[in-house]
Design a protein around this motif. Structure first.
Motif, PDB file in Angstrom:
ATOM      1  N   MET A  88     -12.792 -30.344  -2.899  1.00 45.73           N
ATOM      2  CA  MET A  88     -12.428 -30.207  -2.242  1.00 45.73           C
ATOM      3  C   MET A  88     -12.951 -29.182  -1.708  1.00 45.73           C
ATOM      4  SD  MET A  88      -8.372 -29.634  -0.992  1.00 45.73           S
ATOM      5  CE  MET A  88      -8.176 -28.007  -0.284  1.00 45.73           C
ATOM      6  N   GLY A  89     -13.831 -29.950  -0.538  1.00 46.37           N
ATOM      7  CA  GLY A  89     -15.271 -28.812   0.446  1.00 46.37           C
ATOM      8  C   GLY A  89     -13.932 -27.259   1.217  1.00 46.37           C
ATOM      9  N   PHE A  90     -13.406 -26.970   1.760  1.00 46.04           N
ATOM     10  CA  PHE A  90     -13.202 -26.180   2.794  1.00 46.04           C
ATOM     11  C   PHE A  90     -13.054 -27.488   4.314  1.00 46.04           C
ATOM     12  CE2 PHE A  90     -13.397 -22.055   5.548  1.00 46.04           C
ATOM     13  CZ  PHE A  90     -13.310 -21.453   4.631  1.00 46.04           C
ATOM     14  N   THR A  91     -11.958 -27.073   4.285  1.00 44.22           N
ATOM     15  CA  THR A  91     -11.049 -27.624   4.967  1.00 44.22           C
ATOM     16  C   THR A  91     -11.096 -27.164   7.343  1.00 44.22           C
ATOM     17  OG1 THR A  91      -8.876 -26.718   5.134  1.00 44.22           O
ATOM     18  CG2 THR A  91      -9.478 -28.074   3.967  1.00 44.22           C
ATOM     19  N   GLU A  92     -11.206 -28.305   7.758  1.00 43.49           N
ATOM     20  CA  GLU A  92     -11.342 -27.743   8.998  1.00 43.49           C
ATOM     21  C   GLU A  92     -10.637 -26.834   9.239  1.00 43.49           C
ATOM     22  OE1 GLU A  92     -10.400 -30.130  13.438  1.00 43.49           O
ATOM     23  OE2 GLU A  92     -11.256 -30.792  11.363  1.00 43.49           O
ATOM     24  N   LYS A  93      -9.124 -26.657   8.517  1.00 42.76           N
ATOM     25  CA  LYS A  93      -7.921 -25.956   8.904  1.00 42.76           C
ATOM     26  C   LYS A  93      -8.642 -24.433   8.684  1.00 42.76           C
ATOM     27  CE  LYS A  93      -2.818 -24.403   8.247  1.00 42.76           C
ATOM     28  NZ  LYS A  93      -2.063 -24.928   8.234  1.00 42.76           N
ATOM     29  N   GLN A  94      -8.989 -24.143   7.027  1.00 43.00           N
ATOM     30  CA  GLN A  94      -9.390 -23.225   6.409  1.00 43.00           C
ATOM     31  C   GLN A  94     -10.352 -21.664   7.159  1.00 43.00           C
ATOM     32  OE1 GLN A  94     -10.487 -24.796   2.457  1.00 43.00           O
ATOM     33  NE2 GLN A  94      -9.755 -23.055   1.989  1.00 43.00           N
ATOM     34  N   VAL A 106     -20.715  -7.422   7.031  1.00 41.73           N
ATOM     35  CA  VAL A 106     -20.157  -8.491   6.095  1.00 41.73           C
ATOM     36  C   VAL A 106     -19.034  -9.029   6.384  1.00 41.73           C
ATOM     37  CG1 VAL A 106     -18.951  -7.715   3.424  1.00 41.73           C
ATOM     38  CG2 VAL A 106     -20.365  -5.981   3.740  1.00 41.73           C
ATOM     39  N   PHE A 107     -18.681  -8.430   7.183  1.00 40.09           N
ATOM     40  CA  PHE A 107     -17.238  -9.479   7.996  1.00 40.09           C
ATOM     41  C   PHE A 107     -17.952 -10.547   8.744  1.00 40.09           C
ATOM     42  CE2 PHE A 107     -14.976  -5.448   8.982  1.00 40.09           C
ATOM     43  CZ  PHE A 107     -15.222  -5.342   8.218  1.00 40.09           C
ATOM     44  N   LYS A 108     -19.123 -10.752   9.689  1.00 41.75           N
ATOM     45  CA  LYS A 108     -19.884 -11.702   9.966  1.00 41.75           C
ATOM     46  C   LYS A 108     -19.722 -12.525   8.994  1.00 41.75           C
ATOM     47  CE  LYS A 108     -21.284 -13.785  14.317  1.00 41.75           C
ATOM     48  NZ  LYS A 108     -22.406 -14.388  13.627  1.00 41.75           N
ATOM     49  N   MET A 109     -21.114 -12.059   7.786  1.00 37.12           N
ATOM     50  CA  MET A 109     -21.510 -13.382   6.999  1.00 37.12           C
ATOM     51  C   MET A 109     -20.399 -13.737   6.189  1.00 37.12           C
ATOM     52  SD  MET A 109     -24.919 -11.819   5.050  1.00 37.12           S
ATOM     53  CE  MET A 109     -23.707 -10.342   3.974  1.00 37.12           C
ATOM     54  N   THR A 110     -19.569 -12.794   6.384  1.00 33.24           N
ATOM     55  CA  THR A 110     -18.493 -13.476   5.543  1.00 33.24           C
ATOM     56  C   THR A 110     -17.704 -14.878   6.327  1.00 33.24           C
ATOM     57  OG1 THR A 110     -17.826 -12.266   3.686  1.00 33.24           O
ATOM     58  CG2 THR A 110     -16.252 -13.814   4.526  1.00 33.24           C
ATOM     59  N   CYS A 111     -18.120 -14.365   7.443  1.00 29.30           N
ATOM     60  CA  CYS A 111     -17.297 -15.466   8.594  1.00 29.30           C
ATOM     61  C   CYS A 111     -18.370 -16.771   9.048  1.00 29.30           C
ATOM     62  CB  CYS A 111     -17.056 -15.073   9.918  1.00 29.30           C
ATOM     63  SG  CYS A 111     -16.642 -15.981  11.274  1.00 29.30           S
ATOM     64  N   ASP A 112     -19.603 -16.147   9.083  1.00 31.36           N
ATOM     65  CA  ASP A 112     -20.727 -17.527   9.060  1.00 31.36           C
ATOM     66  C   ASP A 112     -20.372 -18.770   7.837  1.00 31.36           C
ATOM     67  OD1 ASP A 112     -21.616 -16.654  11.355  1.00 31.36           O
ATOM     68  OD2 ASP A 112     -23.130 -15.539  11.310  1.00 31.36           O
ATOM     69  N   SER A 113     -20.231 -17.712   6.150  1.00 30.71           N
ATOM     70  CA  SER A 113     -20.184 -19.106   5.572  1.00 30.71           C
ATOM     71  C   SER A 113     -18.760 -19.953   5.498  1.00 30.71           C
ATOM     72  CB  SER A 113     -20.260 -17.678   3.859  1.00 30.71           C
ATOM     73  OG  SER A 113     -18.767 -17.158   3.763  1.00 30.71           O
ATOM     74  N   ALA A 114     -17.978 -19.652   6.019  1.00 28.09           N
ATOM     75  CA  ALA A 114     -16.846 -19.907   5.878  1.00 28.09           C
ATOM     76  C   ALA A 114     -17.133 -21.445   7.314  1.00 28.09           C
ATOM     77  CB  ALA A 114     -15.566 -19.790   7.132  1.00 28.09           C
ATOM     78  N   GLY A 157      -5.992 -16.159   4.185  1.00 33.33           N
ATOM     79  CA  GLY A 157      -5.892 -15.107   3.084  1.00 33.33           C
ATOM     80  C   GLY A 157      -6.616 -15.533   1.947  1.00 33.33           C
ATOM     81  N   GLY A 158      -6.301 -16.804   1.231  1.00 32.61           N
ATOM     82  CA  GLY A 158      -7.221 -17.860   1.197  1.00 32.61           C
ATOM     83  C   GLY A 158      -8.507 -18.537   1.317  1.00 32.61           C
ATOM     84  N   ALA A 159      -8.263 -18.684   2.774  1.00 31.91           N
ATOM     85  CA  ALA A 159      -9.385 -19.027   3.355  1.00 31.91           C
ATOM     86  C   ALA A 159     -10.555 -17.889   3.500  1.00 31.91           C
ATOM     87  CB  ALA A 159      -9.771 -19.566   4.664  1.00 31.91           C
ATOM     88  N   TRP A 160     -10.560 -16.647   3.793  1.00 32.52           N
ATOM     89  CA  TRP A 160     -11.043 -15.629   3.696  1.00 32.52           C
ATOM     90  C   TRP A 160     -11.897 -15.436   2.270  1.00 32.52           C
ATOM     91  CZ3 TRP A 160     -14.101 -13.206   7.214  1.00 32.52           C
ATOM     92  CH2 TRP A 160     -13.185 -13.060   8.557  1.00 32.52           C
ATOM     93  N   GLY A 161     -10.872 -15.770   1.488  1.00 31.14           N
ATOM     94  CA  GLY A 161     -11.563 -15.546  -0.051  1.00 31.14           C
ATOM     95  C   GLY A 161     -12.527 -16.153  -0.435  1.00 31.14           C
ATOM     96  N   GLU A 162     -12.458 -17.667  -0.161  1.00 26.53           N
ATOM     97  CA  GLU A 162     -13.240 -18.972  -0.952  1.00 26.53           C
ATOM     98  C   GLU A 162     -14.783 -18.574  -0.027  1.00 26.53           C
ATOM     99  OE1 GLU A 162     -14.639 -21.961  -2.005  1.00 26.53           O
ATOM    100  OE2 GLU A 162     -12.774 -21.232  -2.757  1.00 26.53           O
ATOM    101  N   GLN A 193     -17.615 -17.983  -2.291  1.00 24.13           N
ATOM    102  CA  GLN A 193     -19.218 -18.350  -1.912  1.00 24.13           C
ATOM    103  C   GLN A 193     -20.613 -17.996  -1.116  1.00 24.13           C
ATOM    104  OE1 GLN A 193     -19.627 -21.609  -3.229  1.00 24.13           O
ATOM    105  NE2 GLN A 193     -17.510 -21.400  -3.541  1.00 24.13           N
ATOM    106  N   LEU A 194     -20.323 -16.786  -0.198  1.00 20.20           N
ATOM    107  CA  LEU A 194     -21.205 -16.235  -0.129  1.00 20.20           C
ATOM    108  C   LEU A 194     -21.370 -14.892  -1.556  1.00 20.20           C
ATOM    109  CD1 LEU A 194     -22.597 -14.152   1.763  1.00 20.20           C
ATOM    110  CD2 LEU A 194     -20.491 -13.126   2.278  1.00 20.20           C
ATOM    111  N   ALA A 195     -20.800 -14.493  -2.309  1.00 16.98           N
ATOM    112  CA  ALA A 195     -20.867 -13.244  -3.833  1.00 16.98           C
ATOM    113  C   ALA A 195     -21.288 -14.501  -4.460  1.00 16.98           C
ATOM    114  CB  ALA A 195     -19.516 -12.689  -4.083  1.00 16.98           C
ATOM    115  N   ALA A 196     -21.414 -15.663  -4.431  1.00 16.22           N
ATOM    116  CA  ALA A 196     -21.964 -16.553  -5.860  1.00 16.22           C
ATOM    117  C   ALA A 196     -23.403 -17.059  -5.230  1.00 16.22           C
ATOM    118  CB  ALA A 196     -21.160 -18.234  -5.721  1.00 16.22           C
ATOM    119  N   THR A 197     -23.539 -16.986  -4.002  1.00 17.16           N
ATOM    120  CA  THR A 197     -25.329 -16.955  -2.729  1.00 17.16           C
ATOM    121  C   THR A 197     -26.472 -16.085  -3.538  1.00 17.16           C
ATOM    122  OG1 THR A 197     -24.112 -18.199  -1.425  1.00 17.16           O
ATOM    123  CG2 THR A 197     -26.355 -17.849  -1.387  1.00 17.16           C
ATOM    124  N   ILE A 198     -24.981 -14.581  -3.230  1.00 18.33           N
ATOM    125  CA  ILE A 198     -26.408 -13.613  -3.695  1.00 18.33           C
ATOM    126  C   ILE A 198     -25.802 -13.201  -5.170  1.00 18.33           C
ATOM    127  CG2 ILE A 198     -25.708 -11.216  -3.607  1.00 18.33           C
ATOM    128  CD1 ILE A 198     -23.771 -11.720  -0.534  1.00 18.33           C
TER     129      ILE A 198
END
Length: 162
Positions: free
Chosen positions: A1-7, A67-75, A132-137, A141-146
């Motif tokens: 399951m991918g990242f949802t519209e709601k997340q 850090v905040f912005k990159m995480t938001c962008d990754s979402a 929290g789950g949405a930001w965590g995911e 994904q950002l951390a895995a890429t780095i």
């Protein structure tokens, strides 16, 4: 399951709140990091020679904002593309900087905890486990890429300085 519209919507909604007071949230973010892992202080040049977190340090604020912005962008990208592609900072650079600083897996976990704690405080009653789950995911994904870039960088033959 991918990242949802709601997340994605939850991340965007809370990011709007976060952006309203980046200086305060940046300070809180780094305070949480150093409470959880005091030894990482020397990894940040803007914290190295200080006994406390500098309240008005523009580099601290800029780093936390990134850090905040990159995480938001990754979402947003997870929703649109199904993967994280960083636009502003080349991934190879992020990988090499994190490798050079000696970042290890546990550091990524500390940053994630500090990030989620900062967001939870920032959004107050709007916080939910789902948010929290949405930001965590997005962060995972950002951390895995780095981390992938760090591994690729570490596998590169090093040029001799002789």
């Amino acid at each position: 399951m991918g990242f949802t519209e709601k997340q994605e919507a939850l991340v965007k909604e809370s990011w709007k709140v976060m952006k309203q007071n980046i200086p305060e949230h940046s300070l809180r973010f780094f305070t949480l990091i150093l409470e959880m892992a005091p030894a990482v202080k020397n990894m940040f040049p803007f914290l190295k020679d200080s006994d406390e977190i500098p309240q008005n340090n523009p580099k601290l604020k800029a780093h936390a904002f990134i850090v905040f912005k990159m995480t938001c962008d990754s979402a947003i990208q997870l929703r649109e593309k199904g993967q994280v592609v960083l636009r502003d900072v080349p991934l190879k650079h992020l990988g090499s900087v994190h490798l050079e600083k000696g970042v290890v897996n546990s550091h990524f976990e500390v940053v994630k905890e500090a990030l989620l704690g900062t967001i939870k405080e920032a959004v107050g009653e709007s916080w939910s486990d789902e948010m929290g789950g949405a930001w965590g995911e997005a962060y995972d994904q950002l951390a895995a890429t780095i981390k992938t870039q760090m591994e690729e960088e570490a596998a590169q033959p090093q040029l001799s300085s002789n």
